[in-house]
Design a protein around this motif. Structure first.
Motif, PDB file in Angstrom:
ATOM      1  N   GLN A   1       0.902  -1.273  -0.128  1.00  0.00           N
ATOM      2  CA  GLN A   1      -0.053   0.000   0.019  1.00  0.00           C
ATOM      3  C   GLN A   1       0.914   1.307  -0.021  1.00  0.00           C
ATOM      4  O   GLN A   1       1.743   1.347   0.741  1.00  0.00           O
ATOM      5  CB  GLN A   1      -1.142   0.189   1.348  1.00  0.00           C
ATOM      6  CG  GLN A   1      -1.817   1.314   1.303  1.00  0.00           C
ATOM      7  CD  GLN A   1      -2.771   1.081   2.648  1.00  0.00           C
ATOM      8  OE1 GLN A   1      -2.639   0.294   3.643  1.00  0.00           O
ATOM      9  NE2 GLN A   1      -3.764   2.073   2.400  1.00  0.00           N
TER      10      GLN A   1
ATOM     11  N   VAL B   1       0.869   4.741   1.112  1.00  0.00           N
ATOM     12  CA  VAL B   1       0.264   5.906   1.868  1.00  0.00           C
ATOM     13  C   VAL B   1       0.642   7.130   1.507  1.00  0.00           C
ATOM     14  O   VAL B   1       1.792   7.661   1.461  1.00  0.00           O
ATOM     15  CB  VAL B   1       0.437   5.400   3.335  1.00  0.00           C
ATOM     16  CG1 VAL B   1      -0.333   6.437   4.173  1.00  0.00           C
ATOM     17  CG2 VAL B   1       0.162   4.072   3.661  1.00  0.00           C
TER      18      VAL B   1
ATOM     19  N   ASP C   1      -4.054   7.448  -1.486  1.00  0.00           N
ATOM     20  CA  ASP C   1      -3.668   5.994  -1.142  1.00  0.00           C
ATOM     21  C   ASP C   1      -4.176   5.072  -2.402  1.00  0.00           C
ATOM     22  O   ASP C   1      -5.180   5.154  -2.688  1.00  0.00           O
ATOM     23  CB  ASP C   1      -4.545   5.657   0.156  1.00  0.00           C
ATOM     24  CG  ASP C   1      -3.685   6.349   1.439  1.00  0.00           C
ATOM     25  OD1 ASP C   1      -2.912   7.390   1.238  1.00  0.00           O
ATOM     26  OD2 ASP C   1      -4.109   6.227   2.528  1.00  0.00           O
TER      27      ASP C   1
END
Length: 341
Positions: free
Chosen positions: A129, A131, A136
């Motif tokens: 992921q 961020v 995101d």
């Protein structure tokens, strides 16, 4: 100035919660277009126990003030556990995988995750992921271990394990409770077993290739049949265990040995009496083929057949055959030993 920069970077990697609950999405929203992360060419990475595996995650551009977070969704409870967080300059590892993971960093856009000495419990779904405030985004990858699923029951008969006992029994035999995906894959490869068994998420199933009366009836189609979620303390079934490649070798010692003598024969060779999972692994990955029944660590007697023949059980398919749990005083069998690398 340098102290302030270092302090800011460390604050940036401040410890997050140890885990969070993974929520399955509802509905069918349109897939988000990735702006910074490259879609992986191969979302499934195949490996074996003991190997080194890399899960790819590459950025096409580096946004300002970003973090990359790797996490794993555990199949037993759908909990998403954080593994590592980086801001490109510094990183921090979390959880039980911490000693065996690192970022590949082959170039400044590379945030791929490398796992060394892959273990049985490493199989599953991982998420990389990015961020970056309101932008995101993430990619999901699956780590798939090549392996074998086998049904297991104790010496006192079928349907004796509650969930926790089944989990412990698999671990004692150099394996772990199979996931549903592993059991389903084993069924597609020919696993046909009429006794229901626990799997890792606490549900109970049994795989049927040939429909028959004692196994739900002839009218039901082949498939992985399910009893659903059961009481982990009170309900009792068998277990479906999963194992992968060995870091060692299984071999046979011929003789007319009782169980105690079998263990001593292995120790005399600097080895240990083999576990059930180790014999299945040797059969699957090393094509171990012997027509001789041999003692194993749980007190059972089994033998592996990769080339079926009439004088070795007469069954048409390859597999690990079992003589059950004979008296440990019987001097009829040899033994299978395991020596690690």
């Amino acid at each position: 100035m340098h102290r302030l920069l270092l302090f800011g970077c460390l604050w940036f990697l401040a410890a997050p919660p140890a885990s969070s609950i993974f929520q399955r999405p509802t509905g069918t929203p349109a897939p988000l277009r990735l702006q910074y992360l490259l879609e992986p060419l191969h979302p499934t990475v195949h490996t074996r126990r003991g190997a080194t595996a890399t899960l790819p995650c590459v950025l096409r551009a580096l946004p300002r003030n970003y973090r990359v977070k790797w996490s794993k969704v555990e199949p037993a409870n759908y909990r998403e556990n954080i593994i590592i967080i980086t801001n490109g300059l510094y990183h921090k590892n979390y959880g039980p995988l911490s000693p065996r993971v690192r970022l590949r960093h082959s170039h400044r856009f590379d945030a791929s995750l490398t796992i060394t000495d892959v273990a049985l419990e490493d199989e599953g779904r991982y998420r990389c992921q990015l961020v970056n405030g309101l932008e995101d985004e993430s990619v999901s990858l699956t780590l798939h271990l090549e392996g074998v699923v086998f049904p297991y029951q104790p010496s006192n008969g079928r349907y004796k394990f509650n969930y926790h006992e089944a989990k412990r029994a698999c671990e004692q035999q150099d394996s772990r409770l199979a996931t549903y995906q592993q059991l389903y894959r084993a069924w597609t490869e020919g696993l046909d077993w009429c006794n229901a068994g626990w799997i890792l998420d606490g549900t109970v199933h049994y795989p049927i290739i040939n429909s028959r009366e004692p196994c739900g009836g002839r009218l039901l189609l082949p498939g992985v049949r399910t009893y659903g979620a059961r009481d982990k303390q009170k309900d009792r079934f068998d277990a479906f265990c999963f194992t992968s490649a060995l870091q060692g070798q299984v071999y046979f010692i011929r003789g007319h040995l009782n169980f105690k003598e079998a263990g001593q024969a292995c120790r005399n060779h600097g080895a240990a009496i083999a576990k059930v999972g180790q014999l299945y692994s040797a059969w699957k990955f090393s094509q171990l083929d012997r027509c001789d029944g041999g003692w194993l660590a749980d007190g059972s007697v089994r033998y592996p057949i990769t080339t079926p023949r009439e004088r070795c059980g007469g069954l048409p398919d390859p597999g690990v055959r079992s003589f059950g749990f004979p008296s440990k005083e019987m001097r009829t069998y040899g033994t299978y030993c395991f020596v690690g690398k």
